[in-house]
Design an enzyme around this catalytic site. Structure first.
Site, PDB file in Angstrom:
ATOM      1  N   PHE A   1      42.576 -51.474  33.698  1.00  0.00           N
ATOM      2  CA  PHE A   1      41.278 -50.908  33.331  1.00  0.00           C
ATOM      3  C   PHE A   1      41.442 -49.482  32.825  1.00  0.00           C
ATOM      4  O   PHE A   1      42.529 -48.916  32.854  1.00  0.00           O
ATOM      5  CB  PHE A   1      40.313 -50.949  34.526  1.00  0.00           C
ATOM      6  CG  PHE A   1      40.672 -50.034  35.664  1.00  0.00           C
ATOM      7  CD1 PHE A   1      41.624 -50.381  36.605  1.00  0.00           C
ATOM      8  CD2 PHE A   1      40.043 -48.797  35.796  1.00  0.00           C
ATOM      9  CE1 PHE A   1      41.956 -49.535  37.654  1.00  0.00           C
ATOM     10  CE2 PHE A   1      40.366 -47.943  36.849  1.00  0.00           C
ATOM     11  CZ  PHE A   1      41.324 -48.323  37.779  1.00  0.00           C
TER      12      PHE A   1
ATOM     13  N   LEU B   1      50.182 -46.564  35.832  1.00  0.00           N
ATOM     14  CA  LEU B   1      49.224 -46.979  34.795  1.00  0.00           C
ATOM     15  C   LEU B   1      47.995 -47.455  35.558  1.00  0.00           C
ATOM     16  O   LEU B   1      48.043 -47.563  36.788  1.00  0.00           O
ATOM     17  CB  LEU B   1      49.823 -48.118  33.961  1.00  0.00           C
ATOM     18  CG  LEU B   1      50.969 -47.715  33.045  1.00  0.00           C
ATOM     19  CD1 LEU B   1      51.732 -48.948  32.560  1.00  0.00           C
ATOM     20  CD2 LEU B   1      50.463 -46.910  31.846  1.00  0.00           C
ATOM     21  N   LYS B   2      46.964 -47.792  34.835  1.00  0.00           N
ATOM     22  CA  LYS B   2      45.757 -48.174  35.562  1.00  0.00           C
ATOM     23  C   LYS B   2      45.702 -49.694  35.788  1.00  0.00           C
ATOM     24  O   LYS B   2      44.792 -50.387  35.327  1.00  0.00           O
ATOM     25  CB  LYS B   2      44.525 -47.639  34.845  1.00  0.00           C
ATOM     26  CG  LYS B   2      44.488 -46.105  34.914  1.00  0.00           C
ATOM     27  CD  LYS B   2      43.267 -45.498  34.306  1.00  0.00           C
ATOM     28  CE  LYS B   2      42.067 -45.578  35.199  1.00  0.00           C
ATOM     29  NZ  LYS B   2      42.077 -44.633  36.318  1.00  0.00           N
ATOM     30  N   LEU B   3      46.717 -50.182  36.500  1.00  0.00           N
ATOM     31  CA  LEU B   3      46.772 -51.604  36.854  1.00  0.00           C
ATOM     32  C   LEU B   3      45.859 -51.811  38.061  1.00  0.00           C
ATOM     33  O   LEU B   3      45.922 -51.041  39.029  1.00  0.00           O
ATOM     34  CB  LEU B   3      48.203 -52.006  37.208  1.00  0.00           C
ATOM     35  CG  LEU B   3      49.241 -51.773  36.092  1.00  0.00           C
ATOM     36  CD1 LEU B   3      50.645 -52.093  36.588  1.00  0.00           C
ATOM     37  CD2 LEU B   3      48.910 -52.613  34.863  1.00  0.00           C
TER      38      LEU B   3
END
Ligand code: PMP
Length: 305
Positions: A51, A165-167
């Site tokens: 996201f 990261l935006k995992l």
């Protein structure tokens, strides 16, 4: 007994019915309540999604999204790791279309790509993937300027195990830290590593100010924040690893992020920072100018809606 007060209430004037907010879902704008996820959604079970948190601001030239290409490039990297196709041009159009449909100028934007219905296995191959973009009027991440921070006993996901990261699944780490420090009466958690270096907060990066000198906390396990990068460009601050001891000795500390913007920290574990945070406030004002396009060299960072 009947309540007579009801009859005494003035009759409310009929309110115009607000149009339902739209969100972009797999290629179309739909009412926010419309899309439904199956209980077998892979991302629901395993966090197999990515996201972004992006913001749009009212500028003199109308609504504009701040650093949209950089946010979507970070999302693309996360999608690539998960083996998802991710079309930056399509995501850009989805963000702009959603903002236009919702007639929002100051807004928080949440794109999310995820794996949907399928087996309970961990192999994502063959699972359908989805993309949505939701927008809301701006929300505030941290507690205004009075944020009280505490070091969590949880370690940040090491970059060697889960890249910063935006995992989606990675944020369980932030949730644990936040829950822990909130139970102790604090607002926000700070991650530190085994060697006593500061990593970041649950959803924001950290800076310190000492003798007027501004330093960005650098750590390989921290998300390379786009706000952090913006502030490095605006202030010429140095970026380097910082120990907890150094953070506690600083004159001012602030957190920064798309949602948090520049948020002065009031306290870290009993160490109170003097009221005022003058340098942090100056930087907050410079950032506010940049995101609203008041700073001419920052206009390249804006995508007009
Ligand atoms: N760290 C984490 C863990 C975050 O979730 C965020 C918010 N995206 C940040 C830092 C700040 O990043 P940005 O400035 O890109 O919003």
């Amino acid at each position: 007994m009947q309540l007579s007060v009801v009859a005494e209430l003035p009759t409310a004037a009929p309110q115009p019915v607000a149009a339902p907010l739209k969100l972009w879902f797999d290629g179309a704008l739909v009412d926010v309540g419309t899309p439904q996820a199956s209980a077998h959604t892979h991302a629901l079970h395993y966090g197999s999604g990515v996201f972004e948190g992006i913001r749009a601001y009212a500028t003199r030239r109308g609504a504009a999204v701040f650093r949209l290409p950089e946010h979507l490039e970070r999302m693309r990297k996360g999608a690539e790791l998960l083996g998802m196709a991710f079309d930056v041009a399509q995501a850009t159009e989805a963000v702009l279309a959603t903002l236009r449909a919702n007639r929002q100028t100051d807004a928080y934007i949440r794109p999310l790509a995820w794996y949907g219905d399928g087996s309970f296995g961990l192999d994502v191959a063959g699972h359908p993937q989805h993309l949505m973009v939701a927008t809301s009027s701006t929300n505030v991440h941290l507690n205004g300027n009075r944020t009280r921070v505490s070091a969590s006993s949880w370690r940040r996901n090491p970059a060697s195990a889960l890249p910063p990261l935006k995992l989606c699944g990675a944020y369980v780490n932030s949730i644990l830290a936040k829950r822990e420090v909130k139970a102790r009466g604090f607002d926000e958690a700070m991650f530190i590593d085994d060697a006593g270096f500061v990593v970041e907060c649950t959803g924001a990066n950290l800076f310190l100010v000492r003798d007027g000198r501004v330093t960005a906390v650098e750590h390989r396990d921290a998300l390379p924040g786009i706000t952090r990068d913006t502030l490095l460009a605006l202030t010429g601050a140095e970026s380097r690893p910082v120990t907890v001891a150094e953070l506690l000795e600083a004159d001012e500390v602030f957190a920064c992020g798309t949602a948090a913007e520049v948020s002065p920290i009031a306290e870290i574990d009993g160490r109170r920072y003097a009221d005022g945070s003058p340098v942090s406030r100056e930087i907050a004002a410079a950032y506010a100018g940049a995101v609203r396009g008041e700073d001419s060299h920052a206009s390249a960072w804006l995508t007009e809606v």
